[in-house]
Design an enzyme around this catalytic site. Sequence first.
Site, short mmCIF file in Angstrom:
data_model
loop_
_atom_site.label_atom_id
_atom_site.label_comp_id
_atom_site.label_asym_id
_atom_site.label_seq_id
_atom_site.Cartn_x
_atom_site.Cartn_y
_atom_site.Cartn_z
N ASN A 7 42.20 57.01 58.86
CA ASN A 7 41.76 57.46 60.18
C ASN A 7 42.25 56.40 61.17
O ASN A 7 41.64 55.34 61.32
CB ASN A 7 40.23 57.53 60.15
CG ASN A 7 39.65 58.01 61.46
OD1 ASN A 7 40.38 58.24 62.43
ND2 ASN A 7 38.34 58.16 61.51
N ARG A 91 43.77 61.70 58.99
CA ARG A 91 43.07 62.40 60.06
C ARG A 91 44.00 62.43 61.27
O ARG A 91 44.49 61.39 61.71
CB ARG A 91 41.80 61.64 60.41
CG ARG A 91 41.04 62.30 61.52
CD ARG A 91 39.77 61.55 61.81
NE ARG A 91 38.97 62.29 62.77
CZ ARG A 91 37.76 61.93 63.13
NH1 ARG A 91 37.20 60.87 62.62
NH2 ARG A 91 37.10 62.63 64.00
N HIS A 180 36.11 67.09 66.44
CA HIS A 180 35.13 66.80 65.38
C HIS A 180 35.18 67.86 64.28
O HIS A 180 34.19 68.09 63.58
CB HIS A 180 33.68 66.78 65.91
CG HIS A 180 33.33 65.60 66.75
ND1 HIS A 180 32.47 65.71 67.83
CD2 HIS A 180 33.69 64.30 66.68
CE1 HIS A 180 32.32 64.52 68.39
NE2 HIS A 180 33.06 63.65 67.72
N ARG A 239 30.94 59.60 77.82
CA ARG A 239 31.69 60.70 78.43
C ARG A 239 30.75 61.59 79.25
O ARG A 239 29.64 61.90 78.80
CB ARG A 239 32.38 61.56 77.37
CG ARG A 239 33.45 60.83 76.62
CD ARG A 239 34.20 61.80 75.70
NE ARG A 239 35.09 61.08 74.81
CZ ARG A 239 35.08 61.19 73.48
NH1 ARG A 239 34.25 62.02 72.88
NH2 ARG A 239 35.91 60.49 72.76
N GLU A 383 32.85 62.70 57.09
CA GLU A 383 34.17 63.16 57.50
C GLU A 383 35.25 62.73 56.51
O GLU A 383 36.19 63.48 56.27
CB GLU A 383 34.47 62.63 58.90
CG GLU A 383 33.51 63.25 59.92
CD GLU A 383 33.69 62.73 61.33
OE1 GLU A 383 34.64 63.14 61.98
OE2 GLU A 383 32.87 61.90 61.76
#
Length: 402
Positions: A7, A91, A180, A239, A383
């Site tokens: 990742n 990823r 996601h 965010r 993940e």
Amino acid sequence: MNILVINAGSSSLKYQLIDIANETMLLKGLCDRIGMKGGSLTQKTADGRSFRIDEDMPTHKEAIELVLKALVDKEAGAISSVSEIGAVGHRVLHSGEDFHSSVVIDDEVVRICEKNAELGPLHMPGNIACIKSCREVMPGVPMVAVFDTTFHSTMPPKAYMYGIPYSVYQQYKIRKYGFHGTSHKFVSEEAVKYLGAEHSRIIICHLGNGSSISAVKDGKCIDTSMGFTPLEGLIMGTRSGDIDPAAVEFLRVKLGMTPEDTVQYLNKKCGMLGISELDSDMRVLEKAISEGNEKAALAVEAAAYRIKKYIGSFAAALGGVDAIVFTGGIGENSSYMRRLVMEDMDYLGVVFDFEENEKRMDGLHVLSDPESYVKVIVLPTNEELSIARETAALVSAAPAMA
Ligand code: ADP
């Protein structure tokens, strides 16, 4: 088979080595400060052995070389030779409209990723650099790209279209993509298994530093809160989430920022950090709230209210809901956030067990009363395991292509 999951960010790289036969993590690590002075690799095995190398990594290639060295280290590694790595799962942030599932990486896949780099300028260059370096350093080892977006590629056009001219959408591919995806896929699959029903309508709330919600019908995503970029949707750690586009231009002029700075501002300085003017971390905010900090309380209330509204709209999109699932650092650990979100949800057929919500939990945990029409579940995401599963499935299905 051992799968190396990678990742990569622009200046960091997280990795895990997973034995896919029994789905166990053998070790995990992080390369930090790639392309800068003061680089380091830290690694920890499942049985608790820690390892650190301080070494500069001018590019992702040196980082990958360091990872391979750490994996086979006699004292701190988990394998004795790189040949024990059966496949690598990368990823990758963005699939554009070119891929609808994970793919075995070849030259053409790399070329398409490079074409789509402009859709994810912060992440894609690091993702691509890592793929190229791995192919160079580990020739012959099959590699798979697992995209953050493809789980959402089942959204119908009415869900992913913005209200802009169709030709502009077509030319520039400006639409909702969602992110996601590896988490939403993993958690929704586990929830479907748990529910054990042929048909299911599930709302997944992935709440971490970045947060998104998705509506999943019979295992397929039909809508999600993030959009063209991960900035849309919920009020997150830093965010802003949804905001009137005209307010963005007004804010840009008033604060005297360039367009690039404005996007950075909305990504890094807003959300719960912006409202609280304190911190983006939920643990810090909860502590501040307990000490009477009103802006921290407002930040968390506003974030929870946005989640509640998305749950309501996705319940409408799904035509009802069978389960609401919480995951991610906040979803799994913050009973405070879950309580705010789940208050007054009886209109939806939810009987939430507020006492159960306060208990310590490990693994799948049901927070709804047995008589609740809608199940409310906490389900830890994974993940890396999701990427490893996808990688193993593709590599075993198409060994010739690898
Ligand atoms: P990322 O999006 O970076 O993967 P995570 O999923 O790890 O983030 O979530 C990080 C968030 O989870 C932070 O806001 C952190 O404060 C919150 N969090 C982690 N543990 C707890 C806890 N015990 N109680 C409340 N919040 C927590």
